[in-house]
Design an enzyme around this catalytic site. Sequence first.
Site, PDB file in Angstrom:
ATOM      1  N   ARG A 107       0.849  -1.193   0.000  1.00 37.85           N
ATOM      2  CA  ARG A 107       0.000   0.000   0.000  1.00 37.85           C
ATOM      3  C   ARG A 107       0.883   1.241   0.000  1.00 37.85           C
ATOM      4  NH1 ARG A 107      -2.449   0.141   6.258  1.00 37.85           N
ATOM      5  NH2 ARG A 107      -0.428   0.104   7.288  1.00 37.85           N
ATOM      6  N   ASN A 145      -4.570   8.526   4.415  1.00 35.60           N
ATOM      7  CA  ASN A 145      -4.360   7.786   5.659  1.00 35.60           C
ATOM      8  C   ASN A 145      -2.882   7.815   5.998  1.00 35.60           C
ATOM      9  OD1 ASN A 145      -5.696   5.908   7.663  1.00 35.60           O
ATOM     10  ND2 ASN A 145      -4.007   4.603   7.019  1.00 35.60           N
ATOM     11  N   GLU A 146      -2.566   8.204   7.214  1.00 39.94           N
ATOM     12  CA  GLU A 146      -1.180   8.155   7.699  1.00 39.94           C
ATOM     13  C   GLU A 146      -0.176   8.586   6.632  1.00 39.94           C
ATOM     14  OE1 GLU A 146      -0.361   4.350   9.502  1.00 39.94           O
ATOM     15  OE2 GLU A 146      -1.351   4.970  11.345  1.00 39.94           O
ATOM     16  N   GLU A 301      -6.843   5.576  15.844  1.00 35.60           N
ATOM     17  CA  GLU A 301      -6.554   4.144  15.748  1.00 35.60           C
ATOM     18  C   GLU A 301      -5.784   3.705  16.970  1.00 35.60           C
ATOM     19  OE1 GLU A 301      -4.344   2.707  12.410  1.00 35.60           O
ATOM     20  OE2 GLU A 301      -5.492   3.876  10.964  1.00 35.60           O
ATOM     21  N   TRP A 309       2.796  -6.485  13.604  1.00 30.64           N
ATOM     22  CA  TRP A 309       3.959  -6.036  12.840  1.00 30.64           C
ATOM     23  C   TRP A 309       5.221  -5.882  13.683  1.00 30.64           C
ATOM     24  CZ3 TRP A 309       4.305  -1.564  15.477  1.00 30.64           C
ATOM     25  CH2 TRP A 309       3.126  -0.870  15.812  1.00 30.64           C
ATOM     26  N   GLU A 349      -2.888  -8.123   7.601  1.00 30.33           N
ATOM     27  CA  GLU A 349      -3.177  -7.799   8.997  1.00 30.33           C
ATOM     28  C   GLU A 349      -4.170  -8.769   9.627  1.00 30.33           C
ATOM     29  OE1 GLU A 349      -1.822  -3.513   9.792  1.00 30.33           O
ATOM     30  OE2 GLU A 349      -3.553  -3.306   8.467  1.00 30.33           O
ATOM     31  N   LYS A 350      -4.156 -10.010   9.134  1.00 22.79           N
ATOM     32  CA  LYS A 350      -5.140 -10.969   9.666  1.00 22.79           C
ATOM     33  C   LYS A 350      -4.836 -11.373  11.098  1.00 22.79           C
ATOM     34  CE  LYS A 350      -2.991 -14.876   7.239  1.00 22.79           C
ATOM     35  NZ  LYS A 350      -2.041 -14.035   6.454  1.00 22.79           N
ATOM     36  N   PHE A 351      -3.598 -11.177  11.548  1.00 26.06           N
ATOM     37  CA  PHE A 351      -3.288 -11.496  12.947  1.00 26.06           C
ATOM     38  C   PHE A 351      -3.318 -10.258  13.856  1.00 26.06           C
ATOM     39  CE2 PHE A 351      -1.115 -15.120  10.752  1.00 26.06           C
ATOM     40  CZ  PHE A 351      -1.997 -16.095  11.210  1.00 26.06           C
ATOM     41  N   HIS A 352      -3.687  -9.119  13.285  1.00 23.74           N
ATOM     42  CA  HIS A 352      -3.798  -7.890  14.085  1.00 23.74           C
ATOM     43  C   HIS A 352      -5.151  -7.931  14.783  1.00 23.74           C
ATOM     44  CE1 HIS A 352      -4.159  -3.602  14.976  1.00 23.74           C
ATOM     45  NE2 HIS A 352      -2.942  -3.389  14.539  1.00 23.74           N
TER      46      HIS A 352
HETATM   47  C1  GAL Z   1      -1.906   1.891  10.875  1.00 23.13           C
HETATM   48  C2  GAL Z   1      -2.752   1.928   9.626  1.00 23.13           C
HETATM   49  C3  GAL Z   1      -3.852   0.903   9.660  1.00 23.13           C
HETATM   50  C4  GAL Z   1      -3.317  -0.413  10.140  1.00 23.13           C
HETATM   51  C5  GAL Z   1      -2.712  -0.237  11.498  1.00 23.13           C
HETATM   52  C6  GAL Z   1      -2.209  -1.531  12.077  1.00 23.13           C
HETATM   53  O1  GAL Z   1      -0.626   2.301  10.571  1.00 23.13           O
HETATM   54  O2  GAL Z   1      -3.327   3.193   9.435  1.00 23.13           O
HETATM   55  O3  GAL Z   1      -4.389   0.774   8.361  1.00 23.13           O
HETATM   56  O4  GAL Z   1      -2.370  -0.874   9.240  1.00 23.13           O
HETATM   57  O5  GAL Z   1      -1.642   0.657  11.406  1.00 23.13           O
HETATM   58  O6  GAL Z   1      -1.574  -1.373  13.300  1.00 23.13           O
END
Ligand code: GAL
Length: 652
Positions: A107, A145-146, A301, A309, A349-352
């Site tokens: 991304r 975003n970010e 968030e 990660w 991000e399936k494990f987030h």
């Molecule tokens: C942020 C992002 C989200 C997601 C999140 C995971 O950096 O805006 O889309 O990736 O981290 O921790």
Amino acid sequence: MFSSLWYGGDYNPEQWTPDVWDDDVRLMRRAGVTVATVGVFSWAKLEPADGEFDFGWLDDVIDRLHAGGIGVDLATATAAPPPWLAREHPDTLPVMADGTVLGIGSRQHYSPSSATYREYAARLATRIVERYADHPAVIAWHVNNEYGCHVPRCWSDESAVAFRAWLAERYGDIETLNDAWGTAFWSQHYASFDEVMPPRAAPASINPTQQLDFDRFGSDALLALHRMECDIIRARSDKPITTNFMGFFKPADYWRWAEHVDFVTDDAYPDPADPRAIPFAAAVRDLMRSLAGDKPWILMEQATSAVNWRPRNAPKPAGMFRRLSLQSIARGADGIMQFQWRQSVRGSEKFHSAMVPHAGEDTRIYRDVCALGEELAGLTSVIGSRVPSRVAVMFDWDSWWAVEQTDTPARVSYIRAVLAWHAALYRAGVTVDFASKDSSLDGYDLVIVPTMQVVTPEVQARVAAASGRGATVLVTYQSAILDEGLGVLPGGYLGAWQELLGVRVEEFAPYAQPDQFFDAPATVPVSSLDGELAGGIEGWSEVVHADAAEVLATFTEGLAAGGPAITRRAGAEGAGAAWYVATQPSEALADAVVARLLADSGVAPVATSASDEVEAVRRGDRLFLINHGATAAEVEWDGGAATLDAGEVRVV
Ligand code: GAL
């Protein structure tokens, strides 16, 4: 601006089928969700091919949320371009300093300076805003975003052109740039702006002012993208605009950004395994409140539990999700949002963690999510209330960029240098605002200037004026060394602050980091002259002359041994005391100095506790008491006392 606290998260319905969307709304209602951020990564779904738009599914999702009484923070969807854009227009891709072109499959693969990316992003944002501006569910706009999270800088040819234009705007003519950059050194003189390059891979260190200007330009290039989308929105909608910040994020000078949002939002992922993450998170919240000024700020968030990660991803232990959420509310937030609503079953991000975990609704996490929703519903009246602070800690991106360059006396971590003081004030129970170089310092009784390496005459005058009207001031090592072009302030450094502090600095004497064959020395002691300022220092000493200040502690090792390490110039006739700390203090030493600063300035803690793990913050007429520790703790405040159980949060 908002009548209820935001509670909810990033909602990515494109990962699911419509039957799940119905269940989402049911579960959101049960959890007390008030807002969903929709569309952040939906570009490919909204515009599956160049110029072919499909908004039907998004209409459906937004209508369902609206029917469920849930507001929408609608994204402009420009954060992750679809694969076809890169295929048709490879010029949209970012290029690194070594020439590597970043590709698709992840991304944020766009160059901030790509005219093509801007054109396509503008078209998409326009279509979205035109379609949804009047939808009653939409309560705010979430731009991109970010910004800069993965691609903070781009070194492409197109970025080079933009950099030159930025420089021409800043310097006017090339000789002014040559003077500012000191290009007489190493034969770097430029005959025209066309010769100037972004700091690409080079044989040795690159001109420091060029690097600093590239950082400034890089932040501005991202900001220009944001502003482009803001202009599109403002021409069509009067709903408030935000883009999510990332705390102490080095690539973007958020003081400059904060002016261009209607409310500040932040993404914060403190490591549940690291106890230092809690005071650090407090500092981040304080930064957001300070950036926002009179505007609201919202936690946009956080994770309900683990991220995915880090090399190892600790879950949030029982109660931590709630404590960190209420920490944000206490420090001024008007909402608590998470990434993401429903845990993905595919993709990176399936494990987030998420608000609805893989295991479904009969889970610890979803129960905690529901409980927090209920609790926040009872806190609506905090909206708009202020967090009082009499202490300002100055924070400056130019100094951050400059002090962490190579070709310096020693590698210094700017964040460490600044947050050592925030953390000591946190331990003392004192609430802190951050201030920029340009912020007014009126109303602060204690002003801390940590490692502000780059100064302007204006900030030097403003800090001196604060002292002149009675505020206590503390300046620390590596402050006021350079001007805005990174030219040295000669004659003992510190510029105009020599007079304020009564000291000058002749020479730096960092305790050099031995090479990799030896261990670095841990901390070395300072010698306290009155027995109070005990504790060690890390890494830094310097040769200080205390011409007009009292010496409170001296260095014990190295070239500066026996010389002043901590000085204090008493304030005369209504003026405040002015302290200089010529080093990076250990925790114990910072605590000892802070105790003296509080006595000098008359600033009282919000509450006191023997435990460092108790956090106390006032917001409006409420006192938030949070025990982050695993044992009960006593806490006392003006007019009350309590014993907080392990992990307890009490709102008094
Ligand atoms: C942020 C992002 C989200 C997601 C999140 C995971 O950096 O805006 O889309 O990736 O981290 O921790």
